[in-house]
Design a protein around this motif. Structure first.
Motif, PDB file in Angstrom:
ATOM      1  N   GLU A 101       0.872  -1.180   0.000  1.00 34.65           N
ATOM      2  CA  GLU A 101       0.000   0.000   0.000  1.00 34.65           C
ATOM      3  C   GLU A 101       0.904   1.224   0.000  1.00 34.65           C
ATOM      4  OE1 GLU A 101      -3.507   0.531   0.691  1.00 34.65           O
ATOM      5  OE2 GLU A 101      -4.229  -1.416   1.455  1.00 34.65           O
ATOM      6  N   GLU A 102       0.397   2.299  -0.565  1.00 32.24           N
ATOM      7  CA  GLU A 102       1.179   3.521  -0.612  1.00 32.24           C
ATOM      8  C   GLU A 102       0.583   4.538   0.341  1.00 32.24           C
ATOM      9  OE1 GLU A 102       0.801   4.493  -4.698  1.00 32.24           O
ATOM     10  OE2 GLU A 102       2.092   2.852  -5.342  1.00 32.24           O
ATOM     11  N   PHE A 103       1.439   5.394   0.865  1.00 29.80           N
ATOM     12  CA  PHE A 103       0.928   6.471   1.707  1.00 29.80           C
ATOM     13  C   PHE A 103       1.851   7.678   1.596  1.00 29.80           C
ATOM     14  CE2 PHE A 103       4.040   6.492   5.100  1.00 29.80           C
ATOM     15  CZ  PHE A 103       4.565   5.213   5.077  1.00 29.80           C
ATOM     16  N   TYR A 104       1.300   8.794   1.963  1.00 33.82           N
ATOM     17  CA  TYR A 104       2.096  10.013   1.978  1.00 33.82           C
ATOM     18  C   TYR A 104       1.736  10.774   3.240  1.00 33.82           C
ATOM     19  CZ  TYR A 104       3.879  14.636   0.892  1.00 33.82           C
ATOM     20  OH  TYR A 104       4.569  15.819   0.947  1.00 33.82           O
ATOM     21  N   ASP A 105       2.722  11.242   3.956  1.00 36.63           N
ATOM     22  CA  ASP A 105       2.454  11.968   5.186  1.00 36.63           C
ATOM     23  C   ASP A 105       3.335  13.204   5.229  1.00 36.63           C
ATOM     24  OD1 ASP A 105       1.121  11.520   8.077  1.00 36.63           O
ATOM     25  OD2 ASP A 105       3.099  12.455   8.279  1.00 36.63           O
ATOM     26  N   SER A 106       2.711  14.362   5.142  1.00 36.61           N
ATOM     27  CA  SER A 106       3.500  15.590   5.056  1.00 36.61           C
ATOM     28  C   SER A 106       4.262  15.864   6.347  1.00 36.61           C
ATOM     29  CB  SER A 106       2.591  16.762   4.706  1.00 36.61           C
ATOM     30  OG  SER A 106       1.569  16.873   5.663  1.00 36.61           O
ATOM     31  N   ALA A 107       3.715  15.416   7.457  1.00 31.96           N
ATOM     32  CA  ALA A 107       4.427  15.617   8.723  1.00 31.96           C
ATOM     33  C   ALA A 107       5.761  14.879   8.693  1.00 31.96           C
ATOM     34  CB  ALA A 107       3.564  15.115   9.881  1.00 31.96           C
ATOM     35  N   ILE A 108       5.725  13.624   8.234  1.00 37.14           N
ATOM     36  CA  ILE A 108       6.969  12.852   8.153  1.00 37.14           C
ATOM     37  C   ILE A 108       7.935  13.522   7.187  1.00 37.14           C
ATOM     38  CG2 ILE A 108       7.955  10.676   7.329  1.00 37.14           C
ATOM     39  CD1 ILE A 108       5.590   9.216   8.471  1.00 37.14           C
ATOM     40  N   GLU A 109       7.416  13.946   6.049  1.00 37.30           N
ATOM     41  CA  GLU A 109       8.287  14.573   5.058  1.00 37.30           C
ATOM     42  C   GLU A 109       8.996  15.796   5.629  1.00 37.30           C
ATOM     43  OE1 GLU A 109       8.751  13.346   1.910  1.00 37.30           O
ATOM     44  OE2 GLU A 109       7.427  11.677   2.423  1.00 37.30           O
ATOM     45  N   SER A 110       8.233  16.645   6.317  1.00 37.43           N
ATOM     46  CA  SER A 110       8.859  17.879   6.788  1.00 37.43           C
ATOM     47  C   SER A 110       9.830  17.611   7.930  1.00 37.43           C
ATOM     48  CB  SER A 110       7.792  18.893   7.202  1.00 37.43           C
ATOM     49  OG  SER A 110       7.022  18.380   8.253  1.00 37.43           O
ATOM     50  N   ARG A 111       9.522  16.618   8.770  1.00 38.97           N
ATOM     51  CA  ARG A 111      10.468  16.267   9.830  1.00 38.97           C
ATOM     52  C   ARG A 111      11.787  15.799   9.224  1.00 38.97           C
ATOM     53  NH1 ARG A 111      10.154  18.361  14.329  1.00 38.97           N
ATOM     54  NH2 ARG A 111      11.402  16.677  15.226  1.00 38.97           N
ATOM     55  N   GLN A 112      11.694  15.042   8.142  1.00 37.67           N
ATOM     56  CA  GLN A 112      12.916  14.556   7.496  1.00 37.67           C
ATOM     57  C   GLN A 112      13.764  15.721   7.001  1.00 37.67           C
ATOM     58  OE1 GLN A 112      12.512  11.462   4.586  1.00 37.67           O
ATOM     59  NE2 GLN A 112      10.823  10.516   5.684  1.00 37.67           N
ATOM     60  N   LYS A 113      13.116  16.683   6.391  1.00 35.83           N
ATOM     61  CA  LYS A 113      13.862  17.835   5.890  1.00 35.83           C
ATOM     62  C   LYS A 113      14.571  18.542   7.025  1.00 35.83           C
ATOM     63  CE  LYS A 113      11.092  19.058   1.810  1.00 35.83           C
ATOM     64  NZ  LYS A 113       9.741  18.590   2.189  1.00 35.83           N
ATOM     65  N   LYS A 114      13.846  18.720   8.124  1.00 36.71           N
ATOM     66  CA  LYS A 114      14.422  19.404   9.272  1.00 36.71           C
ATOM     67  C   LYS A 114      15.629  18.645   9.821  1.00 36.71           C
ATOM     68  CE  LYS A 114      11.799  21.601  11.882  1.00 36.71           C
ATOM     69  NZ  LYS A 114      10.755  22.118  12.790  1.00 36.71           N
ATOM     70  N   ILE A 115      15.452  17.336   9.958  1.00 31.27           N
ATOM     71  CA  ILE A 115      16.527  16.514  10.513  1.00 31.27           C
ATOM     72  C   ILE A 115      17.774  16.589   9.635  1.00 31.27           C
ATOM     73  CG2 ILE A 115      17.230  14.129  10.890  1.00 31.27           C
ATOM     74  CD1 ILE A 115      14.194  13.686  11.708  1.00 31.27           C
ATOM     75  N   ALA A 116      17.575  16.439   8.333  1.00 34.38           N
ATOM     76  CA  ALA A 116      18.714  16.492   7.418  1.00 34.38           C
ATOM     77  C   ALA A 116      19.434  17.826   7.547  1.00 34.38           C
ATOM     78  CB  ALA A 116      18.244  16.279   5.978  1.00 34.38           C
ATOM     79  N   ALA A 117      18.657  18.900   7.619  1.00 28.82           N
ATOM     80  CA  ALA A 117      19.259  20.219   7.731  1.00 28.82           C
ATOM     81  C   ALA A 117      20.067  20.329   9.026  1.00 28.82           C
ATOM     82  CB  ALA A 117      18.169  21.290   7.702  1.00 28.82           C
ATOM     83  N   GLU A 118      19.496  19.856  10.123  1.00 31.88           N
ATOM     84  CA  GLU A 118      20.180  19.937  11.413  1.00 31.88           C
ATOM     85  C   GLU A 118      21.497  19.185  11.404  1.00 31.88           C
ATOM     86  OE1 GLU A 118      17.368  18.428  14.162  1.00 31.88           O
ATOM     87  OE2 GLU A 118      16.175  20.277  14.251  1.00 31.88           O
ATOM     88  N   LEU A 119      21.520  18.067  10.679  1.00 33.00           N
ATOM     89  CA  LEU A 119      22.733  17.251  10.655  1.00 33.00           C
ATOM     90  C   LEU A 119      23.688  17.701   9.553  1.00 33.00           C
ATOM     91  CD1 LEU A 119      21.133  13.751  11.300  1.00 33.00           C
ATOM     92  CD2 LEU A 119      22.432  15.152  12.904  1.00 33.00           C
ATOM     93  N   GLY A 120      23.328  18.763   8.836  1.00 31.75           N
ATOM     94  CA  GLY A 120      24.222  19.279   7.812  1.00 31.75           C
ATOM     95  C   GLY A 120      24.241  18.471   6.536  1.00 31.75           C
ATOM     96  N   PHE A 121      23.130  17.862   6.200  1.00 30.54           N
ATOM     97  CA  PHE A 121      23.063  17.082   4.974  1.00 30.54           C
ATOM     98  C   PHE A 121      22.188  17.780   3.937  1.00 30.54           C
ATOM     99  CE2 PHE A 121      24.659  12.641   5.493  1.00 30.54           C
ATOM    100  CZ  PHE A 121      25.190  12.790   6.757  1.00 30.54           C
TER     101      PHE A 121
END
Lengths: 143, 143
Positions: A101-121
DNA sequence: ATGCAAACGAGAATAATTATCATTCGCGCC
DNA sequence: GGCGCGAATGATAATTATTCTCGTTTGCAT
């Protein structure tokens, strides 16, 4: 009955050949959204089209690079492809019957962006799969 | 200098053998947190211990099943293992240098639970990797 | 129609992992 | 402290997924 669509390949910068049209048709008009190279090879073979396995691998990789397909690496060691319809989504896979099954969750997406930014990626891509059992359904899909 | 720890194996229901102790020691006292079977094989070989590659694969799988190690399937086709320290986390992998950072985000975790529930799945496991470039650092880690 | 580079098909080659099987080891027992 | 036995090991063969090679065919522009 094969509804061929050479325009897709042209616009993707790919020469319109028979194997490519057949593979594309399978993804656009076939019943399975998610297929491995072996799946594609067998399905084509079943419908009387003799496309070599090596060609299937080549075409899938080219389609991925052209952005027509997306490759996923689920557990089990084999790559699975699906049509790229522009809308990103993640997957939840039933470990019993293999149903996806497929799903999309904008909360997860935005958390990922934030995390990557915090870790300098600089985020390039990501891959999220949930593995479980589809208890609700009686697992009507087979692997 | 090998700091062996047979108690771990005993409590995991595994007989305490030399290859197992060496592999465990590598994960507990070695420098790399994330290692493939080949990595483990080479590192043991480098330190003069002759453990067969097949044994490395067996031991890693047993340790995974015993809960001592966790297996990850990053892009690239090979399984990577790390010590299971109880705390679940996901990974962000630098596509340039292969460096791996770990992170945990409770918001992501809870969204996943909710999504699985909504889709009628009993969650079993999940796998999230972000792939990118560690622009900040000058990629000091090599693959 | 013709030609040529690009694409194909079959099969060999590679990479990661697993299976086989004879030998060795861990460990409880006397 | 040696014995014995089943489990574990190591070398190698086998498997699986994928890529490479190379002689042949095909798409397509002339």
């Amino acid at each position: 009955m094969n509804e061929l669509e050479p325009e897709y390949l042209k616009s993707a910068g790919l020469k319109s050949t028979l194997p490519r049209l057949k593979v594309l048709d399978l993804f656009k008009n076939g019943q399975e959204r998610h297929m491995s190279a072996e799946d594609v090879y067998q399905l084509l073979r079943d419908s009387g089209d003799n496309v070599g396995l090596a060609t299937v691998y080549r075409v899938l990789t080219q389609f991925e690079q052209a952005g027509l397909l997306v490759r996923h690496n689920f557990e089990g060691g084999k790559s699975v492809f699906e049509l790229n319809e522009g809308t990103h989504h993640d997957h939840i896979v039933c470990m019993q019957c293999g149903h996806v099954e497929e799903f999309y969750d904008s909360a997860i997406e935005s958390r990922q962006k934030k995390i990557a930014a915090e870790l300098g990626f600089t985020i390039h891509d990501h891959s999220l799969q949930i593995y479980g059992d589809c208890t609700k359904a009686k697992c009507p899909h087979r692997r």
